[in-house]
Design an enzyme around this catalytic site. Structure first.
Site, PDB file in Angstrom:
ATOM      1  N   ASP A 440       0.824  -1.216   0.000  1.00 63.40           N
ATOM      2  CA  ASP A 440       0.000   0.000   0.000  1.00 63.40           C
ATOM      3  C   ASP A 440       0.858   1.267   0.000  1.00 63.40           C
ATOM      4  O   ASP A 440       2.070   1.221   0.287  1.00 63.40           O
ATOM      5  CB  ASP A 440      -0.908  -0.037   1.251  1.00 63.40           C
ATOM      6  CG  ASP A 440      -2.292   0.487   0.963  1.00 63.40           C
ATOM      7  OD1 ASP A 440      -2.422   1.365   0.087  1.00 63.40           O
ATOM      8  OD2 ASP A 440      -3.248   0.039   1.625  1.00 63.40           O
ATOM      9  N   ASP A 497     -10.668   1.731  -3.704  1.00 68.02           N
ATOM     10  CA  ASP A 497     -11.191   1.381  -2.380  1.00 68.02           C
ATOM     11  C   ASP A 497     -12.706   1.304  -2.412  1.00 68.02           C
ATOM     12  O   ASP A 497     -13.324   0.921  -1.417  1.00 68.02           O
ATOM     13  CB  ASP A 497     -10.756   2.425  -1.339  1.00 68.02           C
ATOM     14  CG  ASP A 497      -9.463   2.037  -0.659  1.00 68.02           C
ATOM     15  OD1 ASP A 497      -8.946   0.940  -0.949  1.00 68.02           O
ATOM     16  OD2 ASP A 497      -8.951   2.832   0.158  1.00 68.02           O
TER      17      ASP A 497
END
Ligand code: GLA
Length: 700
Positions: A440, A497
């Site tokens: 990430d 997301d």
């Protein structure tokens, strides 16, 4: 006078130069015939001159310069160590021509500069990779270096690129061509949700399946600058490069990332085929290519930071019973990470949550027959961490900079930082049987520095070399780092997301030009979407995830029996078809219905396909219009079946053949000209129509 030629299976590039001047791209378009006499095209490239122009039109060379009379955006902007602008005059020293490459070498001996442009053909896809390199005898500063400058079509009235934001990536925008420059200079230091590094130039009238389109993608994760400029004489140039001022230090060697070129005469789908092939066959190197893509389960949206071993085991069992094959343990397993205010940098297992380490959880997951993946955010650091206490000097930028998600960034250019991160990640990978990393990157950087990106690449390369069987997913708050630079080193992207199937439909559709299904992660989210608050039916959520690399991210404990059954059914369909589906070309369908996002996924051998007709809204007219297919053989016959007939609702009346019959048969020409009549349906749902070629065997 000379003309140099480079052919891929889809495009031809001609470079030409008079005497020793730096060459220009004379032609960049669909592949020319081998027998075409291209030497004549240098002469044909000359354009008319009138008053108000220079007597000799300055060439739109590979790196246009002021000294050549070029008065628009220059290909290079550099300064000597005293800050004086460099004003080079390059002449060609050498052109190396092979069947699959062209390398042009130019020099300015007075300034001690060498400029090199290289073009390499990617054989399987037809994509051409172009890059520039500048070397200097003395250290210089380079504020801007463009990839070899390309001429854009003058038969286009607009170009297309992408903006975006967290949870709404890939927002396509059309920018009209007009006199002057269109510039985007991404100073976020990473690819960003906001700046996907690509540009398309569709000729007037180009559609998904017809017409000429030029496309470029800049393979770099540190932020790019694009300049698309129409000159006063009508010529148009495309420049790409690292975001301006990305080279912080004076140096003697500068190189752009590769710019990946594609040209199509079959509309956007021709571009999609080349880029999808390129990514799947030439860019991504899967550790275990023979292994089917596993269905993922990711626990982020079910437990967030609240890790409890017994609960996670229960969730893993339920996910497995739904069809999951890989369990990814997300954020929260390390340091003292109970929320997002602490612990980034402390990559050791939290003994409060996992007193016996991760092994008991992994054993349980393996016992179910699933593999195990884990989350890292290596480039980041929290002030509340042991790492920050030990090494505040490892932070990138000033300490009084604004925080992003309460975190700071590590200076990846420092070898000590790279070593620390390598050791920390390698320790986890050596202790535990991990087959997957979700990598990430959750904030924009305090400055744009190419060395930061290069440091990350070096760390990834080292880990890849020593743990070759570990797959890596690129995530940056969803789709904030999706580009062909990171994809050279990773295997999957977390596209967004947003697990909201409506948002996903659009994001997946627009990103499909550049991303094949096998590396585009798509998960079934919670019933009430955590990032939009929307509640969407399980069938829709499941079918949208099944259009890419499928996974789940909801808490399986929330599912009703009916929801679980729907998900199981779709997941089983995906598994039955994934062998060809994950290698299929995603083609987009032309139609008139703004509520419809329609894709046809066609197998490599072109015998199988599936149409996903995704309705995001009610349609304007009362019945669905016929949907024209694409990419089929007009002379073959096909058998088509509505896979999810059980989703017909009583309000959907009428006798559409797809709804009434077990299957239908039609020729490719009929399907691509007349189209398919789809049953009426509620919005926020997808029709799934599977087709196969009827072979002579079948007819017997
Ligand atoms: C980012 C990612 C999410 C999740 C969280 C964890 O937002 O995009 O998928 O991994 O970080 O903190």
């Amino acid at each position: 006078m000379a003309v140099w030629r480079l052919d891929s299976k889809t495009q031809t590039l001609l470079l030409g130069a008079i005497a020793e001047e730096m060459p220009s791209v004379l032609y960049w378009g669909p592949a020319l015939s081998k027998t075409d006499d291209v030497q004549a095209y240098l002469g044909l490239a000359k354009i008319g001159i009138t008053g108000g122009m220079l007597d000799d039109l300055p060439a739109l060379s590979l790196c246009p310069q002021r000294r050549d009379g070029f008065s628009a955006h220059l290909g290079l902007r550099g300064r000597d160590t005293e800050g004086r602008l460099l004003n080079p005059k390059f002449s060609t020293k050498d052109v190396e021509e092979t069947p699959s490459s062209l390398i042009v070498c130019c020099a300015d001996p007075d300034l001690g500069l060498t400029y090199q442009a290289s073009f390499h053909v990617k054989e399987q896809s037809g994509v051409i990779a172009a890059r520039s390199r500048l070397t200097a005898a003395q250290p210089i500063t380079v504020d801007w270096l463009s990839t070899p400058v390309l001429p854009a079509s003058q038969a286009a009235d607009h170009m297309v690129d992408y903006a975006g934001r967290w949870c709404r990536e890939f927002q396509e925008q059309a920018i009209p061509w007009r006199a002057g420059q269109y510039v985007r200079d991404n100073q976020t230091g990473r690819t960003g949700h906001e700046y996907f590094p690509a540009l398309l130039v569709p000729d007037i009238g180009a559609t998904q399946s017809h017409g000429m389109v030029q496309a470029v993608h800049y393979g770099w994760s540190g932020g790019h600058k694009v300049v698309a400029e129409e000159l006063p004489d009508g010529r148009r140039q495309i420049q790409f490069g690292h975001a301006s001022y990305s080279s912080q230090e004076a140096a003697t060697d500068f190189e752009t990332a590769p710019l990946y070129l594609a040209v199509s005469e079959q509309g956007y789908n021709g571009i999609a085929i080349q880029y999808q092939d390129f990514v799947r066959q030439e860019l991504i190197t899967a550790p275990t290519p023979e292994r089917p893509r596993p269905v993922h389960y990711n626990c982020w949206e079910s437990v967030y930071f609240d890790h409890d071993l017994a609960e996670l085991k229960d969730i893993a069992e339920r996910a497995h019973s739904l069809g999951a094959e890989r369990f990814v343990l997300d954020d929260g397993w390390f340091g003292h990470r109970d929320d997002d205010t602490s612990s980034l940098g402390d990559w050791t297992v939290d003994p409060r949550k996992y007193p016996e380490g991760l092994q008991p959880l992994i054993d349980h997951i393996h016992g179910l027959g699933m593999t195990f993946g884990i989350w890292f955010e290596p480039e980041m650091i929290n002030e509340r961490s042991d790492l920050f206490e030990a090494h505040p000097e490892w932070v990138l930028g000033d300490l009084d900079q604004p925080r992003g998600r309460q975190q700071l960034v590590l200076n990846m250019a420092l070898p000590a930082v790279q070593d620390y991160l390598y050791q920390a990640i390698a320790a986890i990978l050596s202790t535990y049987p991990v087959d997957y990393i979700k990598w990430d990157h959750n904030r924009i950087l305090p400055l744009s520095d190419a060395a930061q990106t290069q440091g990350t690449y070096a760390l990834l390369d080292r880990l890849r070399a020593n743990f070759p069987l570990v797959e890596i997913e690129s995530c940056a708050s969803g789709g904030g780092r999706i580009d062909y630079g990171i994809l050279e080193r990773t295997h999957r992207v977390w596209l967004s997301d947003s697990n909201d199937a409506l948002e996903r439909t659009r994001i997946q559709y627009h990103s499909s030009l550049f991303l094949p299904a096998m590396m585009t992660g798509s998960h079934v989210g919670p019933r009430d979407c955590h990032t939009s608050g929307r509640r969407l039916d399980m069938t829709f959520r499941a079918w949208i995830a099944a259009q890419r690399h499928m996974g789940f991210e909801m808490d399986p404990r929330e599912l009703s029996d009916e929801e679980a059954e729907s998900l199981r059914t779709v997941c089983a369909w995906w598994k039955d078809n994934r062998d060809w589906l994950m290698k299929a070309h995603i083609l987009r369908l032309d139609h008139q219905d703004p509520s419809l996002y329609a894709e046809l996924h066609r197998s490599m051998d072109q015998k199988d396909f599936v149409v996903f007709a995704n309705y995001t809204d009610t349609n304007g007219q009362i019945s669905p219009r016929p949907l024209r297919l694409t990419g089929l053989n007009p002379d073959k016959r096909y058998r088509l079946k509505l896979v999810n007939k059980q989703e017909l609702v009583p309000l959907s009346m009428g006798e559409t053949a797809l709804a009434m019959q077990d299957h239908i048969e039609a020729s490719g020409r009929y399907l691509m000209t007349q189209g398919l009549n789809l049953p009426w349906r509620f919005p926020c749902g997808a029709w799934v129509i599977q087709g196969e070629e009827i072979t002579d065997e079948d007819k017997k």
